[in-house]
Motif scaffolding. Sequence first.
Motif: not given
Length: 354
Positions: A247-275
């Motif tokens: 089956r084929e579906v169409v993904l949008t950039d909003a879908d990708i943001r929702e998918a990777i959002g928690p991991s990106i938040d973890t990455l940014v929090d780690s940058v803050k932690e080092v700072l």
Amino acid sequence: MSKGLLNKLYAAFSHDIGIDLGTANTLVYMKGQGIVINEPSVVAVNQKTGRVVAVGGQAKDMLGRTPAHIQAVRPLVEGVISDFEVAEEMLVYLLNKSQKDSKKFFGPRVIVGIPSGVTNVEARAVRDATKNAGAREVHIVEQPMAAAIGIKLPIHEPAGNMVVDIGGGTTDIAMISLGGVVRSKSLKVAGDRLNDDIISYVRNEFKILIGEKTAEDIKIAIGVVVAGEKPHEAPIRGRDLVTGLPREVVLTDADIREAIGPSIDTLVDSVKEVLETAPPEILADVMHRGIYLVGGGAMIRGLDNLIEELVKIPVHIAEDPLTAVARGTGIILEDIERYRDILIQSEDDLPKAQ
């Protein structure tokens, strides 16, 4: 024979090679020639004979498409060797390919870049695999330090420099001053984790199973961490978990943001932690100089703007971020005595095997 004369003989009859040993891609730098190899860290093995069928790009094309007796494997997981024999075969292939036109007599001197969070045992595994692959001499450098050298940061000056190296298996965050790491953090949130996030999201939201390569392709095509004026979309194909049919579906950039959002938040929090744990003077330098993003993950669209907005410090994407570590190993090779103090996990520093 004196050591000085021996070193001159080695210089005349061997190569100096730098390797950025990455989970997703491995780059090889040859002294005097620059980066000569940029290959995916994938090896295809025939399970019946135990022989290597393909390495690098050819093997990556086989991922998810092999018959039962051929297995395409990634010998490095989260920046660490998970399959010693396959990793050794990959290094043999890379060293031979980089020296295919060489008439040198001795094995090469090799500098290998590895993540900053590895243990001495893991570092020794890298050294042993490289030695077994034919290297005469092996030195190991932490990837964020090599990246800082590769992008020409003044690491030996009494001034703070901050590098965030987002690779395939690990993200290394390091503050560097006077040739040493002042504060650092290594986390397992990087390109592979984002691929897994997309696979899970598509499975849960659309009931479609996709492969790792498809997830990576869609991430590169429409992955944006900050919403823009113009939406992006792309088709994605996989197996319907309900019917078992394609089956084929169409993904949008909003879908990708929702998918990777928690991991990106973890990455940014780690940058803050080092700072937050940095000495005030180092922090002041970083506020003035900015944070430098390197590695393949630095090319995720909008990531620099997101980090800058959340930590209130300028963020720069290094020029050609994917090759920063490999270029750093090359600079070290050009003047190894100057940088010998940063090779903290060199052969002599590692604990001897019992």
